[in-house]
Design a protein around this motif. Structure first.
Motif, PDB file in Angstrom:
ATOM      1  N   GLY A  13       0.786  -1.233   0.000  1.00 47.04           N
ATOM      2  CA  GLY A  13       0.000   0.000   0.000  1.00 47.04           C
ATOM      3  C   GLY A  13       0.813   1.276   0.000  1.00 47.04           C
ATOM      4  N   ALA A  14       2.042   1.225  -0.510  1.00 47.56           N
ATOM      5  CA  ALA A  14       2.881   2.424  -0.510  1.00 47.56           C
ATOM      6  C   ALA A  14       2.284   3.524  -1.391  1.00 47.56           C
ATOM      7  CB  ALA A  14       4.294   2.077  -0.974  1.00 47.56           C
ATOM      8  N   VAL A  15       1.681   3.127  -2.514  1.00 49.63           N
ATOM      9  CA  VAL A  15       1.105   4.137  -3.404  1.00 49.63           C
ATOM     10  C   VAL A  15      -0.086   4.816  -2.723  1.00 49.63           C
ATOM     11  CG1 VAL A  15      -0.070   4.494  -5.598  1.00 49.63           C
ATOM     12  CG2 VAL A  15       1.940   3.028  -5.499  1.00 49.63           C
ATOM     13  N   THR A  16      -0.926   4.004  -2.104  1.00 47.50           N
ATOM     14  CA  THR A  16      -2.056   4.584  -1.362  1.00 47.50           C
ATOM     15  C   THR A  16      -1.541   5.485  -0.246  1.00 47.50           C
ATOM     16  OG1 THR A  16      -3.322   2.612  -1.837  1.00 47.50           O
ATOM     17  CG2 THR A  16      -4.175   4.017  -0.104  1.00 47.50           C
ATOM     18  N   ALA A  17      -0.477   5.036   0.427  1.00 41.00           N
ATOM     19  CA  ALA A  17       0.096   5.841   1.512  1.00 41.00           C
ATOM     20  C   ALA A  17       0.543   7.201   0.996  1.00 41.00           C
ATOM     21  CB  ALA A  17       1.263   5.105   2.154  1.00 41.00           C
ATOM     22  N   SER A  18       1.156   7.211  -0.193  1.00 40.93           N
ATOM     23  CA  SER A  18       1.622   8.487  -0.745  1.00 40.93           C
ATOM     24  C   SER A  18       0.436   9.411  -0.975  1.00 40.93           C
ATOM     25  CB  SER A  18       2.406   8.266  -2.044  1.00 40.93           C
ATOM     26  OG  SER A  18       1.545   7.873  -3.096  1.00 40.93           O
ATOM     27  N   ALA A 121       0.568  -4.045  11.814  1.00 39.34           N
ATOM     28  CA  ALA A 121      -0.409  -4.376  10.763  1.00 39.34           C
ATOM     29  C   ALA A 121      -1.013  -5.757  11.012  1.00 39.34           C
ATOM     30  CB  ALA A 121       0.251  -4.317   9.393  1.00 39.34           C
ATOM     31  N   LEU A 122      -0.152  -6.731  11.361  1.00 36.12           N
ATOM     32  CA  LEU A 122      -0.662  -8.088  11.608  1.00 36.12           C
ATOM     33  C   LEU A 122      -1.640  -8.078  12.783  1.00 36.12           C
ATOM     34  CD1 LEU A 122       2.589 -10.207  11.065  1.00 36.12           C
ATOM     35  CD2 LEU A 122       0.538 -10.213   9.622  1.00 36.12           C
ATOM     36  N   PRO A 128      -0.150  -8.298   6.513  1.00 42.54           N
ATOM     37  CA  PRO A 128       1.050  -7.445   6.550  1.00 42.54           C
ATOM     38  C   PRO A 128       0.973  -6.257   5.585  1.00 42.54           C
ATOM     39  CG  PRO A 128       1.526  -9.432   5.308  1.00 42.54           C
ATOM     40  CD  PRO A 128       0.106  -9.559   5.781  1.00 42.54           C
ATOM     41  N   ILE A 129      -0.139  -5.536   5.594  1.00 40.52           N
ATOM     42  CA  ILE A 129      -0.262  -4.333   4.759  1.00 40.52           C
ATOM     43  C   ILE A 129       0.146  -3.160   5.647  1.00 40.52           C
ATOM     44  CG2 ILE A 129      -1.806  -2.912   3.380  1.00 40.52           C
ATOM     45  CD1 ILE A 129      -3.528  -5.412   3.002  1.00 40.52           C
ATOM     46  N   THR A 130       1.364  -2.655   5.409  1.00 42.84           N
ATOM     47  CA  THR A 130       1.980  -1.789   6.404  1.00 42.84           C
ATOM     48  C   THR A 130       1.745  -0.300   6.172  1.00 42.84           C
ATOM     49  OG1 THR A 130       3.974  -2.034   5.084  1.00 42.84           O
ATOM     50  CG2 THR A 130       3.811  -3.384   7.059  1.00 42.84           C
ATOM     51  N   ASN A 131       0.933   0.051   5.143  1.00 44.21           N
ATOM     52  CA  ASN A 131       0.896   1.483   4.806  1.00 44.21           C
ATOM     53  C   ASN A 131       0.355   2.373   5.921  1.00 44.21           C
ATOM     54  OD1 ASN A 131      -1.720   0.622   4.397  1.00 44.21           O
ATOM     55  ND2 ASN A 131      -1.954   1.567   2.399  1.00 44.21           N
ATOM     56  N   THR A 132      -0.849   2.063   6.402  1.00 47.04           N
ATOM     57  CA  THR A 132      -1.398   2.943   7.434  1.00 47.04           C
ATOM     58  C   THR A 132      -0.680   2.718   8.758  1.00 47.04           C
ATOM     59  OG1 THR A 132      -3.134   1.299   7.733  1.00 47.04           O
ATOM     60  CG2 THR A 132      -3.680   3.240   6.436  1.00 47.04           C
ATOM     61  N   ALA A 133      -0.115   1.498   8.923  1.00 46.85           N
ATOM     62  CA  ALA A 133       0.594   1.190  10.162  1.00 46.85           C
ATOM     63  C   ALA A 133       1.876   1.997  10.291  1.00 46.85           C
ATOM     64  CB  ALA A 133       0.908  -0.295  10.245  1.00 46.85           C
ATOM     65  N   ILE A 134       2.274   2.674   9.239  1.00 50.08           N
ATOM     66  CA  ILE A 134       3.498   3.473   9.354  1.00 50.08           C
ATOM     67  C   ILE A 134       3.174   4.976   9.291  1.00 50.08           C
ATOM     68  CG2 ILE A 134       4.324   3.797   6.986  1.00 50.08           C
ATOM     69  CD1 ILE A 134       6.991   2.504   7.977  1.00 50.08           C
ATOM     70  N   LEU A 135       1.967   5.299   8.808  1.00 46.28           N
ATOM     71  CA  LEU A 135       1.640   6.722   8.628  1.00 46.28           C
ATOM     72  C   LEU A 135       1.532   7.464   9.954  1.00 46.28           C
ATOM     73  CD1 LEU A 135      -0.854   6.704   5.628  1.00 46.28           C
ATOM     74  CD2 LEU A 135       1.495   7.551   5.690  1.00 46.28           C
ATOM     75  N   VAL A 150      -3.915  13.126   8.904  1.00 43.34           N
ATOM     76  CA  VAL A 150      -3.708  11.738   8.468  1.00 43.34           C
ATOM     77  C   VAL A 150      -4.983  10.929   8.699  1.00 43.34           C
ATOM     78  CG1 VAL A 150      -2.477   9.596   9.022  1.00 43.34           C
ATOM     79  CG2 VAL A 150      -1.193  11.705   8.701  1.00 43.34           C
ATOM     80  N   GLU A 151      -5.592  11.117   9.860  1.00 44.72           N
ATOM     81  CA  GLU A 151      -6.805  10.343  10.167  1.00 44.72           C
ATOM     82  C   GLU A 151      -7.939  10.692   9.204  1.00 44.72           C
ATOM     83  OE1 GLU A 151      -7.903  10.365  14.275  1.00 44.72           O
ATOM     84  OE2 GLU A 151      -5.943   9.637  14.921  1.00 44.72           O
ATOM     85  N   LYS A 152      -8.098  11.994   8.937  1.00 47.97           N
ATOM     86  CA  LYS A 152      -9.143  12.420   7.995  1.00 47.97           C
ATOM     87  C   LYS A 152      -8.892  11.798   6.623  1.00 47.97           C
ATOM     88  CE  LYS A 152     -10.835  17.002   9.346  1.00 47.97           C
ATOM     89  NZ  LYS A 152     -10.647  18.434   9.009  1.00 47.97           N
ATOM     90  N   ALA A 153      -7.626  11.823   6.209  1.00 51.53           N
ATOM     91  CA  ALA A 153      -7.278  11.301   4.881  1.00 51.53           C
ATOM     92  C   ALA A 153      -7.478   9.788   4.815  1.00 51.53           C
ATOM     93  CB  ALA A 153      -5.838  11.679   4.542  1.00 51.53           C
ATOM     94  N   ILE A 154      -7.154   9.090   5.903  1.00 53.06           N
ATOM     95  CA  ILE A 154      -7.342   7.627   5.911  1.00 53.06           C
ATOM     96  C   ILE A 154      -8.827   7.303   5.722  1.00 53.06           C
ATOM     97  CG2 ILE A 154      -7.305   5.554   7.384  1.00 53.06           C
ATOM     98  CD1 ILE A 154      -4.617   6.463   8.471  1.00 53.06           C
ATOM     99  N   TYR A 155      -9.681   8.059   6.392  1.00 47.78           N
ATOM    100  CA  TYR A 155     -11.128   7.810   6.240  1.00 47.78           C
ATOM    101  C   TYR A 155     -11.597   8.041   4.811  1.00 47.78           C
ATOM    102  CZ  TYR A 155     -12.709   6.680  10.941  1.00 47.78           C
ATOM    103  OH  TYR A 155     -12.953   6.030  12.113  1.00 47.78           O
TER     104      TYR A 155
END
Lengths: 276, 391, 297
Positions: A13-18, A121-122, A128-135, A150-155
């Protein structure tokens, strides 16, 4: 303008994270841009993405060459100097790893923070989708974006229950991220672990793709060859004593072998990333 | 209410289709265009576009023919493709232009020699009689797609419009986009009416045996399209762009070209599409160093802004033309057109032809700084290196 | 019809070069590995754009997306003209290339009964570009261009019954196979390879990313596809002779196949029933044809 480089693998999910970082910055009243760099990469193949945040509309449309921040979503790639290369002096690396910041084999005029995003993430997402787990960790160490943004954007990207789970992961990483520590090494280690990129055709080594790997219990194994014939990568060699043996460079850790074993003689164990 | 969202270029394109109240869309997936069709599929599924028909065509050839027929019957239509997909469409695209069928097609640039973007795919289609617009950022995609319908459907033009933008660095890049309110667009863009009805209850319905529409055997068709429609498109593009600026406050020069810091400049650079963004950042740097280099972004390639360049010719001592495509054996296409345009003016600035960014090769701000400096040197020497100059 | 193969008869030697560039748990990679285990060296492999599977050790060439049929035709005719009939023109295409964008050209090649062997890995969408609708997408499957919402229930149409479309061309050999049944699959490849004329093998190849299930379950999903009658294993010769290769006493309910796949998650009970009725009705026709040993039109 601040520039961010993201290192990950397809499926993390790195692209989504970006895009979430760009949206978070916009929520905070800044302009932003998120550029993914991928072609035909598959799940597991290494990829990079880039973000720019500025007070005016971003016009530059080249990739980021000297980032202020580098975020790594992958435990294996976190051990590689590429994530620290070409940062601006005093630049910051945020790495997903179980190691402490001072233990990472990274060098240069940089500061390092670490967080076990795979573990988070686990726990929170079951995968193991680590994108939001690192944001969340990034929001903590980067004063340019806020946790609220970040929270608003994740939603926006994950509405509803999935959003709640991802925000829980982000909050956990916000809490668990280490302090920023200047890199101890002044020079990068000469021996660099090769990161095999994706694309079409046969690859040299995909051992870094797997988060879990098969461990065979030879006592239990009945020699039925199910694991061997169902492996998409022919990554299990059929040995002379009628048992399977993992070919490390070929196994992507899909878990089909363990799933198809009629006597449960194969267990998928989380890979321990080791220092060279 | 004006809304903002951080979205990728392809989504901006799909949102524009919704705002333009597109009635029929057909497409076949090809990287880097795919997400337009995915967003359209979502808009279709959600019911946000009432009366919208969406077709997963089994190939680009069919996609082009589906929207062409739909537009002839009177439905505002849209399709999108990239690189090889555009080439597969080539045959029916000719009919779309000759049949004077307005529709908009997004061409998400993918070079003909690789997956990565350059402008060769759309340049390859420049003989057919379509209007070709090249855009720089996600906002411009949204704006130009909507403007494309107004331009193409204008009675003076009645031609299909291709909106070209780079794959990856724009199609998949997310940035903030301002979304105009639906009622604002509804008031500005009237519902589409085809030039002649095909319905039996209309007195103007043509009677005949059907067949491909290459101008009904009119040997002068290409001449008519050139002299009538495409030439007329120039003034319509200018009108519509000015109108859009009044409506939204967003201005794209005169529509044909967009100038940046050209006033007081010694020389100018030209660029098309996304690289114009990096070029404008380079121009800022150059001025800061006291180097007077302006930028002219070419928005319309067909029709070519001949008159605009003729007016610019006398003002600058050199023009550095940047092309993101090359016609083997012939060179950079916009270089050739600019030089052509200047021939009749009697003023001959030095024209340098740069070619770069092929197959997705990155063109950086620093590259453009160097091109600006080089163009200044050419102006001083009153002579450019032989064309093309490889970047 | 093909002859049964047993586990010990499977050659240990691989026909593909691994690891490949596919995702984890890729069904197409399995299909390629099994196919090329028995294909042998005397082939020219043809490819058109499709999701990666595995690189084989055989010489290969290819063409544009819509060009599968004509490209194979050219090779087959040249092999004949050059007197190299020991070499077989074979293809490893995706479902889109076989029965969506490439359908027309391939149908015409079949009608001309070109001497070619087409193997299709069917993952039921354009997975290479991220899972868009193809002629192989089954009804109600959510693909990235068959979104689910108030106005749409996923793919609005049933997948093309490609085997029977090709049967209408009276070609020598058509078969279906599944990656969950490797011996059956390889027996069919071996048998079809040496037949003269147009032959085609359709392999259901589950895609964990596009079908949205845990990659470890690829074989489980493929197996339940066969056991529920969604993907029956059969052979058709000369457009009419018919044989079912797998006949359980009782079909498993299709929910076993649909449930693990999130692409079907939105389906209502009525919709599931509709697919169950459709599947059972078809299965009965297959049983009947198997009993008669031929398709009755």
């Amino acid at each position: 303008m601040i520039e961010i480089r993201l290192h990950g693998r397809g499926g993390q999910g790195a692209v989504t994270a970006s895009r979430i970082i760009a949206a978070a910055a916009f929520e905070d009243g800044r302009y932003s841009q998120a550029i993914p760099m991928y072609g035909t990469e598959r799940r597991g193949a290494p990829l990079t993405a880039y973000v720019r945040i500025d007070n005016v509309r971003v016009r530059e449309r080249e990739l980021v060459h000297t980032p202020d921040y580098s975020i790594c979503f992958d435990e294996f790639i976190s051990m590689n100097q590429i994530i620290a290369n070409s940062l601006k002096p005093g630049g910051v690396v945020l790495a997903n790893t179980k190691f402490k910041a001072e233990e990472l084999p990274l060098a240069g005029d940089i500061k390092i923070a670490t967080v076990d995003a795979t573990g988070i993430a686990l726990k929170h997402l079951g995968r193991p989708i680590t994108n939001t787990a690192i944001l969340g960790a990034f929001a903590k160490i980067c004063p340019e974006i806020s946790m609220k943004g970040v929270e608003k954007a994740i939603y926006k990207y994950f509405p509803g229950r999935i959003g709640d789970m991802n925000i829980a992961a982000a909050r956990a990483s916000y809490e668990q991220v280490s302090e920023l520590v200047p890199a101890i090494n002044k020079e990068a280690p000469k021996e660099v672990v090769e990161i095999v990129s994706g694309g079409y055709g046969a690859l040299k080594d995909v051992s870094g793709w797997r988060v879990f790997e098969p461990v065979v219990d030879e006592e239990k194994c009945i020699g039925c060859k199910n694991c061997w014939i169902y492996c998409p990568e022919a990554a299990l060699e059929w040995t002379a004593n009628n048992k399977p043996a993992m070919i490390s460079r070929s196994c992507k850790g899909c878990g089909v072998c363990a799933n198809e074993c009629p006597v449960k003689a194969i267990e998928m164990k989380r890979v321990e990333v080791k220092k060279k | 209410m004006v809304d903002y969202e951080v979205m990728v270029g392809n989504k901006a394109c799909a949102v524009a289709c919704k705002l333009a109240r597109v009635k029929v869309a057909a497409a076949f997936p090809i990287t880097p265009q795919t997400s337009i069709t995915e967003y359209l599929s979502e808009l279709y599924a959600s019911g946000e576009m009432p009366g919208f028909e969406f077709v997963n065509a089994e190939g680009e050839l069919s996609a082009q023919i589906i929207v062409q027929a739909a537009a002839r019957v009177g439905a505002r239509s849209f399709t999108c493709t990239a690189g090889p997909g555009l080439q597969f469409m080539h045959h029916p695209m000719n009919d779309t232009a000759s049949g004077r069928t307005p529709l908009v097609m997004a061409v998400v640039h993918r070079g003909l020699k690789s997956m990565q973007p350059d402008h060769s795919d759309l340049m390859d289609q420049s003989w057919l009689g379509w209007v070709h617009l090249y855009v720089e950022n996600a906002q411009e995609i949204l704006d130009t797609t909507i403007m494309g319908y107004k331009i193409g459907e204008d009675a003076r033009v009645r031609l299909p419009v291709a909106v070209g933008y780079d794959g990856y660095v724009l199609s998949y890049t997310a940035e903030p986009v301002e979304i105009p309110p639906q009622d604002m667009i509804d008031n500005w863009l009237p519902p589409y009416k085809p030039p002649r009805s095909l319905f039996y209850d209309s007195p103007e319905a043509p009677i005949g045996r059907g067949g491909g529409d290459r101008g009904g055997g009119d040997p002068n068709m290409a001449w008519k399209i050139h002299h009538g429609a495409v030439e007329a498109a120039e003034s319509v593009i200018k009108e519509v762009t000015a109108d859009w600026a009044k409506l939204t406050g967003r201005s794209y020069g005169n529509g044909m070209i967009q100038e940046y810091k050209t006033e007081g400049a010694e020389v100018i650079l030209t660029a098309m599409g996304t690289v114009a963004g990096s070029a404008s950042a380079a121009v800022d740097k150059l001025w800061k160093d006291g180097k007077k280099v302006g930028l002219v972004k070419i928005r319309s390639f067909v029709p070519f802004p001949r008159k605009d360049f003729q007016e610019l010719a006398g003002k600058y001592s050199a023009i550095g033309v940047f092309d993101r495509s090359i016609q083997p054996g012939m060179g950079g296409p916009s270089y050739r057109e600019i030089k052509n345009s200047l021939f009749d003016t009697g003023s001959y600035p030095v024209v340098a032809g740069f070619v770069g960014g092929l197959s997705g090769k990155e063109v950086t701000v620093n590259d453009f700084v160097k091109l600006g400096e080089k163009t200044l040197e050419f102006a001083k020497a009153k002579k450019a290196d032989a064309h093309p100059i490889w970047v | 019809m093909s002859e049964r193969m047993t586990r010990p008869q499977i050659p240990l030697e691989e026909g593909v070069i691994t690891p490949g560039s596919t995702c984890q748990g890729c069904g197409a990679a399995m299909a390629a590995r099994l196919t090329f285990k028995v294909m042998g060296p005397n082939v020219i492999r043809h490819g058109i754009p499709c999701c990666p599977d595995q690189s084989s050790k055989s010489p290969s060439t290819g063409s544009v997306f819509e060009g599968g049929g004509p490209c194979l035709t050219g090779t087959a005719r040249a092999l004949k003209a050059l007197g190299r009939t020991d070499i077989k023109a074979i293809a490893f295409f995706g479902d889109g290339g076989t029965y969506d964008i490439g359908f027309g050209g391939l149908m015409s090649a079949a009608q001309r009964n070109e001497n070619v062997f087409v193997v299709t890995k069917d993952n039921e969408a354009y997975m290479n570009t991220g899972g868009q609708h193809s002629g192989g997408s089954p009804k109600y499957a959510e693909t990235t261009t068959d979104a689910v919402g108030p106005n749409s229930r996923g793919s609005p149409v049933h997948k093309i019954n490609a085997a029977f479309a090709f049967a209408a061309m009276n070609i020598p050999y058509i078969a279906t196979a599944s990656v969950a049944f490797p011996e059956d699959l390889m027996a069919k490849v071996k048998y079809a390879k040496d037949i003269e004329g147009f032959r085609i093998l359709l392999i259901q190849s589950p895609c964990p990313v596009g079908w949205r299930y845990d990659p470890a379950k690829t074989i489980e999903v493929a197996r339940s596809g066969v056991q529920s009658g969604i993907w029956p294993l059969y052979e058709i010769e000369n457009g009419s002779s018919f044989k079912l290769n797998y006949k359980p006493k009782e079909l498993k309910p299709i929910t076993e196949y649909l449930k693990p796949q999130a692409r079907f998650r939105h389906m209502t009970e009525t919709e599931v029933n509709e697919i169950q009725v459709y599947t059972t009705a078809k299965w009965e026709k297959y049983l009947k044809a198997d009993e008669l040993k031929q398709i009755v039109f």
